[in-house]
Design a protein around this motif. Structure first.
Motif, PDB file in Angstrom:
ATOM      1  N   THR A 566       0.836  -1.204   0.000  1.00  0.00           N
ATOM      2  CA  THR A 566       0.000   0.000   0.000  1.00  0.00           C
ATOM      3  C   THR A 566       0.870   1.253   0.000  1.00  0.00           C
ATOM      4  N   ASP A 569      -1.226   8.019   0.975  1.00  0.00           N
ATOM      5  CA  ASP A 569      -2.161   8.935   0.331  1.00  0.00           C
ATOM      6  C   ASP A 569      -1.431  10.220  -0.041  1.00  0.00           C
ATOM      7  N   GLU A 570      -1.648  10.713  -1.250  1.00  0.00           N
ATOM      8  CA  GLU A 570      -0.923  11.891  -1.723  1.00  0.00           C
ATOM      9  C   GLU A 570      -1.302  13.142  -0.947  1.00  0.00           C
ATOM     10  N   GLU A 571      -2.545  13.212  -0.485  1.00  0.00           N
ATOM     11  CA  GLU A 571      -3.003  14.428   0.200  1.00  0.00           C
ATOM     12  C   GLU A 571      -2.558  14.471   1.655  1.00  0.00           C
ATOM     13  N   THR A 572      -2.710  13.358   2.365  1.00  0.00           N
ATOM     14  CA  THR A 572      -2.410  13.344   3.805  1.00  0.00           C
ATOM     15  C   THR A 572      -1.055  12.729   4.126  1.00  0.00           C
ATOM     16  N   GLN A 574      -0.573   9.602   4.569  1.00  0.00           N
ATOM     17  CA  GLN A 574      -0.805   8.456   5.428  1.00  0.00           C
ATOM     18  C   GLN A 574      -1.195   7.228   4.608  1.00  0.00           C
ATOM     19  N   LYS A 575      -0.800   6.061   5.111  1.00  0.00           N
ATOM     20  CA  LYS A 575      -1.261   4.817   4.531  1.00  0.00           C
ATOM     21  C   LYS A 575      -2.634   4.485   5.097  1.00  0.00           C
ATOM     22  N   LYS A 576      -3.450   3.840   4.254  1.00  0.00           N
ATOM     23  CA  LYS A 576      -4.819   3.571   4.665  1.00  0.00           C
ATOM     24  C   LYS A 576      -5.180   2.115   4.426  1.00  0.00           C
ATOM     25  N   GLY A 579      -9.529   2.606   2.888  1.00  0.00           N
ATOM     26  CA  GLY A 579      -9.806   4.030   2.828  1.00  0.00           C
ATOM     27  C   GLY A 579      -9.722   4.757   4.158  1.00  0.00           C
ATOM     28  N   ALA A 581      -7.257   5.840   7.463  1.00  0.00           N
ATOM     29  CA  ALA A 581      -5.899   5.916   7.994  1.00  0.00           C
ATOM     30  C   ALA A 581      -5.834   5.228   9.355  1.00  0.00           C
ATOM     31  N   ASN A 618       2.677   6.652  10.759  1.00  0.00           N
ATOM     32  CA  ASN A 618       1.437   7.086  10.114  1.00  0.00           C
ATOM     33  C   ASN A 618       0.709   8.177  10.900  1.00  0.00           C
TER      34      ASN A 618
END
Length: 772
Positions: A566, A569-572, A574-576, A579, A581, A618
């Motif tokens: 995984t 996430d490009e915005e936060t 964080q890995k999710k 969907g 985090a 994270n």
């Protein structure tokens, strides 16, 4: 108001005017007071227990006034005077014989404690019709133990004692104290009763004392009286063990509804079944409420083994702790096969009501906000006939938030509802464990599921959780362990208003608040150990509790995302998982508390605690529910819950509460408390608390909240206060009032507020049990 003040003043004047010697006959004296002067190591309050005649003033704050109330009654026997006398306390008339008995008791007590050359006399002081007694005790040089040896004439017992690694109660240099000698006799007797000596008693043991050393020292030799038949004391082995499950053979007959005698067990015996299981004869009635494996697992007496009190008591405790059992009776008798060496045991187990329903409404007080929390629950205490407990609970709550800013989300009333269910097994459910570990008596496995829905005007928030917990005890139940192997919490916000989203959730100036309300997954593993050294009956030895915990979150989700590859996430960043985090952090805490007993009514307690938590990977911020907070009934009592810190952080002007920001990643607390029993029911306490919470990172929403070595000592809050406790025996109710003495939330020049008491610098607390 003036009227009530006047009446109260008149009543006080009447009480003050009542002479305490009104009803004292001529030639007699009111015992006004007594004191004990001594040169020993005893606490004076302990010696007071041996004074047979106590004055009215021996009851703190009450005795003197109760005597005056008693004297207000007339001499006739009208119901009014009877009531007044019951409310009061009759005068204690001085008795010379009682005083002499007290002197002898005090002298005997000193002799028992090793002051063999002690002397005691009394001094009387007369003032009108009052008399005071002073007991003068001179202990002199106490006798000490020079040497202690076992000289048991029974060779088998002597061999056993030489092999036992347990340290004796008595040792070189101890005082020659009769209580310690009795404790040593009880210890040796207990050893004998655990290696087969079924009928053994400490009365069979005696000490030979050599006090002719002319140096205030004694040599002690422990021996055993010969048995009546002059033979060695017999050692018993267990023979036949019978368990009667669901049948009360001790009370098989009861009176029927028509007055005739009926056999209440006839219905149960109709399908009675006798089986042999692992060396145990088990007789089941019609109500076969326990499996054979459960009965055998909780029985520690084994055929062929020596009789043991520990095995007997362990069996009794294991059965009585099971909610499925109403009553357990165990009888041990000599076996008719060989009454001199074998014992038979009969265990009777009576079933309890397996179903329990409970409904109630609790009052809540969260940081000064009042609410109600109704709940209804059901519990099955024996769902699989093995002592397993299944429970389900429906709960709700409504809280009234009292704030000053109408547009603040923290000032809106809210309600919540939810359900939780759990299944508890009285053993370890874990593969690859050996049987002795899996079935140890204190082991338990608990699986729980829960859901909570929280609704405010601005948003709806939901909590889902599941936990797999293991619990067990070691070191004779002194060390308790709890392992949350899997604890998964999923927090989501399915709905929020546009104003809330714009003003708070998407507000970059308060990252802490935004992270606290973001959807997230918290998967943690935690371990907690608690070591308790409890107080023994009538002992003044110090007690202590040491508690430590450690938890790590995010290990399982990190493993899953690593295996799946995984990407963040490009915005936060964080890995999710699905969907959402997940949180990553480590957290640990340790707390030590101890209580010293100066006497039976006076004690002093202290506590020190430290906690640290660090987000990583994270997470930039700890989940709100896992952060530390200060203030409250078990914390710094000059502040209400979550109203102190972090560091020297100051709440925004006009804000009554800011509990989201008043949390931290580090906690340090220290408390001391002086406790004094006024009566067996009431206890008075004075306390001082100090501490605070800090953040380990510099968050913009918590200015001056970060821990720094060059200033943290200036940010330690201090409060003091008084408390009253109601000791009901089975329950202790506590009311504490704390006042701030040093407030780090103020400007540096204004923090010392010890001599500036105000109501808004005071906090009231109600609690159950001691704070530590």
């Amino acid at each position: 108001m003036k009227k009530y003040t006047f009446i109260s003043s008149v009543l006080l004047l009447i009480l003050a005017a009542c002479t305490t010697t009104k009803d004292i006959p001529d030639g007699s004296y009111l015992l006004d007071d007594f004191s004990i002067k001594h040169d020993t190591k005893n606490a004076t309050s302990d010696l007071e227990d041996f004074v047979r005649q106590q004055p009215n003033t021996s009851v703190p704050l009450l005795g003197k006034y109760r005597l005056k109330i008693y004297n207000m009654a007339g001499e006739d026997s009208t119901w009014t005077n009877k009531i007044i006398r019951k409310l009061g306390q009759p005068p204690v008339i001085y008795s010379a014989s009682q005083t002499e008995m007290s002197r002898n008791q005090l002298l005997k007590q000193l002799n028992n404690q090793g002051y063999l050359n002690a002397v005691a006399d009394t001094t009387l002081k007369v003032n009108g019709k009052k008399i005071s007694v002073t007991y003068n005790l001179q202990g002199g040089t106490p006798y000490l133990i020079r040497d202690y040896k076992y000289t048991l004439s029974d060779t088998t017992m002597a061999r056993i004692m030489n092999r036992i690694p347990m340290k004796p109660v008595l040792s070189k240099g101890d005082m020659y104290d009769m209580d310690m000698l009795e404790e040593e006799r009880a210890r040796v007797s207990n050893i004998m009763r655990n290696v087969g000596y079924y009928n053994f008693s400490k009365e069979y043991l005696y000490f030979k004392v050599d006090s002719t050393l002319n140096s205030h020292q004694v040599d002690l030799y422990l021996d055993v009286y010969p048995a009546k038949d002059s033979l060695p004391y017999p050692r018993y082995r267990m023979n036949k063990i019978t368990v009667i499950s669901g049948i009360n053979s001790l009370n098989s007959e009861n009176r029927g509804a028509g007055g005739g005698q009926i056999n209440t067990n006839r219905w149960f015996f109709r399908r009675a079944d006798t089986t042999e299981y692992k060396g145990i004869t088990i007789i089941h009635g019609r109500n076969n409420f326990l499996r054979n494996s459960t009965i055998a697992r909780n029985n520690y007496m084994r055929k062929g083994r020596y009789f043991s009190d520990m095995a007997l008591n362990g069996t009794y405790e294991a059965y009585t702790k099971m909610g499925a059992i109403k009553q357990a009776n165990i009888s041990v008798t000599p076996s008719p096969e060989d009454s001199t060496r074998l014992l038979d045991a009969t265990i009777i187990l009576l079933p309890a009501n397996a179903h329990r329903f409970k409904a109630g409404v609790d009052g809540t007080n969260s940081a000064g906000d009042i609410g109600v929390a109704p709940s209804v629950s059901y519990q099955h205490q024996n769902i699989f006939n093995g002592g397993e407990q299944f429970s389900i609970k429906l709960k709700g709550a409504y809280e009234f938030i009292a704030g000053k800013k109408e547009d603040d989300i923290m000032n809106q009333n809210y309600y919540e509802y939810g359900a939780e269910t759990s299944l508890t097994f009285p053993l370890f459910l874990f593969p690859w464990l050996k049987k002795s570990w899996r079935e140890q008596p204190s082991a338990s496995t608990k699986i729980s599921l829960g859901f909570t829905n929280q609704h405010r005007e601005e948003y709806t928030r939901q909590f889902f959780n599941t936990t797999l917990n293991y619990g067990w005890s070691t070191h004779r139940y002194r060390l308790r362990h709890a392992l949350d192997l899997i604890d998964i919490n999923y927090i989501r916000m399915p709905w929020m208003s546009d104003d809330f989203r714009e003003d708070y959730f998407e507000n970059d100036e308060n990252a802490l608040l935004r992270e606290s309300y973001r959807d997230q997954l918290v998967s943690r593993t935690a371990y907690t150990a608690t070591l308790v050294n409890g107080r023994r009956l009538n002992s003044l030895a110090p007690t202590y509790t040491l508690r430590g915990s450690f938890e790590v979150a995010g290990a399982l989700p990190r493993l899953v995302t690593s295996i799946n590859g995984t990407k963040a996430d490009e915005e936060t960043g964080q890995k999710k998982i699905l969907g959402v985090a997940y949180a990553e952090y480590v957290k640990g805490s340790i707390e030590y508390s101890s209580t010293f007993y100066f006497s039976k009514i006076h004690s002093f307690a202290y506590r020190i605690g430290l906690g640290l938590a660090q987000p990583y990977g994270n997470s930039d911020v700890l989940p709100f529910e896992r952060r530390f907070f200060a203030g409250g009934a078990n914390s710094i009592r000059g502040w209400s819950t979550r109203s102190l810190g972090p560091g020297s952080y100051q709440r925004p002007d006009g804000a009554k509460s800011d509990f989201v920001n008043q949390t931290g990643d580090m906690k340090l607390e220290f408390s001391i408390e002086n406790r004094y029993k006024l009566t067996p029911l009431f206890e008075f306490a004075q306390f001082i608390d100090a501490g605070n919470v800090w953040t380990l990172k510099d968050y913009t929403s918590q200015p001056d909240g970060q821990f720094k070595f060059n200033r943290f000592y200036k940010e330690i809050a201090v409060s003091y206060g008084l408390g009253i406790r109601f000791d009901l025996g089975f329950l202790l109710l506590r009311f504490d009032a704390g006042m701030q003495a040093y407030d780090p939330g103020l400007d540096q020049s204004d923090r010392f507020v010890l001599f500036k008491p105000r109501l808004n610098r005071m906090a009231w607390h109600f609690g159950i049990g001691y704070p530590f």
